[in-house]
Design a protein around this motif. Sequence first.
Motif, PDB file in Angstrom:
ATOM      1  N   SER A   1     132.994  -6.857  -1.274  1.00  0.00           N
ATOM      2  CA  SER A   1     132.799  -8.184  -1.864  1.00  0.00           C
ATOM      3  C   SER A   1     134.135  -8.854  -2.162  1.00  0.00           C
ATOM      4  CB  SER A   1     131.974  -8.086  -3.148  1.00  0.00           C
ATOM      5  OG  SER A   1     130.693  -7.597  -2.881  1.00  0.00           O
ATOM      6  N   VAL A   2     135.118  -8.087  -2.638  1.00  0.00           N
ATOM      7  CA  VAL A   2     136.442  -8.646  -2.920  1.00  0.00           C
ATOM      8  C   VAL A   2     137.074  -9.141  -1.628  1.00  0.00           C
ATOM      9  CG1 VAL A   2     138.767  -8.094  -3.719  1.00  0.00           C
ATOM     10  CG2 VAL A   2     136.776  -7.280  -5.007  1.00  0.00           C
ATOM     11  N   TRP A   3     136.970  -8.348  -0.573  1.00  0.00           N
ATOM     12  CA  TRP A   3     137.530  -8.759   0.712  1.00  0.00           C
ATOM     13  C   TRP A   3     136.860 -10.043   1.206  1.00  0.00           C
ATOM     14  CZ3 TRP A   3     135.213  -9.332   5.508  1.00  0.00           C
ATOM     15  CH2 TRP A   3     136.081  -9.588   6.573  1.00  0.00           C
ATOM     16  N   ALA A   4     135.527 -10.093   1.111  1.00  0.00           N
ATOM     17  CA  ALA A   4     134.800 -11.284   1.556  1.00  0.00           C
ATOM     18  C   ALA A   4     135.171 -12.494   0.699  1.00  0.00           C
ATOM     19  CB  ALA A   4     133.302 -11.033   1.520  1.00  0.00           C
ATOM     20  N   ALA A   5     135.355 -12.285  -0.602  1.00  0.00           N
ATOM     21  CA  ALA A   5     135.748 -13.387  -1.489  1.00  0.00           C
ATOM     22  C   ALA A   5     137.128 -13.914  -1.110  1.00  0.00           C
ATOM     23  CB  ALA A   5     135.738 -12.922  -2.934  1.00  0.00           C
ATOM     24  N   GLU A   6     138.038 -13.028  -0.737  1.00  0.00           N
ATOM     25  CA  GLU A   6     139.369 -13.456  -0.302  1.00  0.00           C
ATOM     26  C   GLU A   6     139.290 -14.262   0.997  1.00  0.00           C
ATOM     27  OE1 GLU A   6     141.455  -9.773  -0.097  1.00  0.00           O
ATOM     28  OE2 GLU A   6     141.830  -9.698  -2.262  1.00  0.00           O
ATOM     29  N   GLN A   7     138.319 -13.959   1.840  1.00  0.00           N
ATOM     30  CA  GLN A   7     138.141 -14.711   3.078  1.00  0.00           C
ATOM     31  C   GLN A   7     137.477 -16.058   2.823  1.00  0.00           C
ATOM     32  OE1 GLN A   7     139.601 -13.317   5.781  1.00  0.00           O
ATOM     33  NE2 GLN A   7     140.087 -11.693   4.345  1.00  0.00           N
ATOM     34  N   ILE A   8     136.551 -16.119   1.879  1.00  0.00           N
ATOM     35  CA  ILE A   8     135.802 -17.338   1.578  1.00  0.00           C
ATOM     36  C   ILE A   8     136.612 -18.292   0.710  1.00  0.00           C
ATOM     37  CG2 ILE A   8     133.747 -18.243   0.402  1.00  0.00           C
ATOM     38  CD1 ILE A   8     132.331 -15.661   1.132  1.00  0.00           C
ATOM     39  N   GLY A   9     137.466 -17.757  -0.168  1.00  0.00           N
ATOM     40  CA  GLY A   9     138.221 -18.567  -1.133  1.00  0.00           C
ATOM     41  C   GLY A   9     138.950 -19.750  -0.521  1.00  0.00           C
ATOM     42  N   PRO A  10     139.794 -19.547   0.501  1.00  0.00           N
ATOM     43  CA  PRO A  10     140.493 -20.698   1.087  1.00  0.00           C
ATOM     44  C   PRO A  10     139.539 -21.732   1.688  1.00  0.00           C
ATOM     45  CG  PRO A  10     141.511 -18.645   1.786  1.00  0.00           C
ATOM     46  CD  PRO A  10     140.270 -18.288   1.037  1.00  0.00           C
ATOM     47  N   ILE A  11     138.443 -21.289   2.238  1.00  0.00           N
ATOM     48  CA  ILE A  11     137.476 -22.225   2.817  1.00  0.00           C
ATOM     49  C   ILE A  11     136.851 -23.076   1.707  1.00  0.00           C
ATOM     50  CG2 ILE A  11     135.305 -22.407   4.094  1.00  0.00           C
ATOM     51  CD1 ILE A  11     136.126 -19.747   5.482  1.00  0.00           C
ATOM     52  N   LEU A  12     136.518 -22.453   0.564  1.00  0.00           N
ATOM     53  CA  LEU A  12     135.945 -23.207  -0.554  1.00  0.00           C
ATOM     54  C   LEU A  12     136.951 -24.192  -1.112  1.00  0.00           C
ATOM     55  CD1 LEU A  12     133.918 -20.573  -2.629  1.00  0.00           C
ATOM     56  CD2 LEU A  12     133.044 -22.460  -1.284  1.00  0.00           C
ATOM     57  N   ARG A  13     138.200 -23.772  -1.270  1.00  0.00           N
ATOM     58  CA  ARG A  13     139.220 -24.670  -1.814  1.00  0.00           C
ATOM     59  C   ARG A  13     139.446 -25.839  -0.873  1.00  0.00           C
ATOM     60  NH1 ARG A  13     141.694 -19.840  -2.228  1.00  0.00           N
ATOM     61  NH2 ARG A  13     141.179 -18.757  -4.127  1.00  0.00           N
ATOM     62  N   GLN A  14     139.377 -25.598   0.416  1.00  0.00           N
ATOM     63  CA  GLN A  14     139.569 -26.654   1.395  1.00  0.00           C
ATOM     64  C   GLN A  14     138.398 -27.642   1.358  1.00  0.00           C
ATOM     65  OE1 GLN A  14     139.654 -25.409   5.529  1.00  0.00           O
ATOM     66  NE2 GLN A  14     141.819 -26.012   5.597  1.00  0.00           N
ATOM     67  N   ALA A  15     137.195 -27.141   1.152  1.00  0.00           N
ATOM     68  CA  ALA A  15     136.010 -28.000   1.107  1.00  0.00           C
ATOM     69  C   ALA A  15     135.997 -28.852  -0.137  1.00  0.00           C
ATOM     70  CB  ALA A  15     134.752 -27.155   1.198  1.00  0.00           C
ATOM     71  N   VAL A  16     136.515 -28.340  -1.244  1.00  0.00           N
ATOM     72  CA  VAL A  16     136.505 -29.070  -2.512  1.00  0.00           C
ATOM     73  C   VAL A  16     137.538 -30.187  -2.496  1.00  0.00           C
ATOM     74  CG1 VAL A  16     136.968 -28.871  -4.990  1.00  0.00           C
ATOM     75  CG2 VAL A  16     135.603 -27.148  -3.834  1.00  0.00           C
ATOM     76  N   SER A  17     138.688 -29.936  -1.917  1.00  0.00           N
ATOM     77  CA  SER A  17     139.746 -30.957  -1.938  1.00  0.00           C
ATOM     78  C   SER A  17     139.644 -31.953  -0.819  1.00  0.00           C
ATOM     79  CB  SER A  17     141.114 -30.306  -1.868  1.00  0.00           C
ATOM     80  OG  SER A  17     141.208 -29.457  -0.736  1.00  0.00           O
TER      81      SER A  17
END
Length: 118
Positions: A102-118
């Motif tokens: 889950s931590v690995w997947a969160a590290e992969q998803i994190g940049p995508i979420l930050r990019q979608a928000v900004s």
Amino acid sequence: MSIQHQEFRGRVNRLQNKHAKYAQGYSARVQSDGLIVLEPRRMQSRISGKVFVLVIVSFLGFKAFLMAALGLGNYDERVARLADGTAVERAGALVMQADPLSVWAAEQIGPILRQAVS
């Protein structure tokens, strides 16, 4: 009770059990000598392996999304608060604690979420 009566009751019980098995479905097959043999259908699990794997992957994806959205520090803090609660909350905290996948997947998803928000 006589021995004959006990044998009779045993035969009746075997027939009732056999009838209950056949009532849930049966299949017929022909043996090499031409004899037709009926066999009760086996009960299959309603949950297939694919469904089980899909549920586990979905749950891990949900955990990874929460970790990415909240941040790992905030997520761990919330799980720790959950661990101080009732028995149900403690069980939830045990299930929701961070695991390497889950931590690995969160590290992969994190940049995508930050990019979608900004």
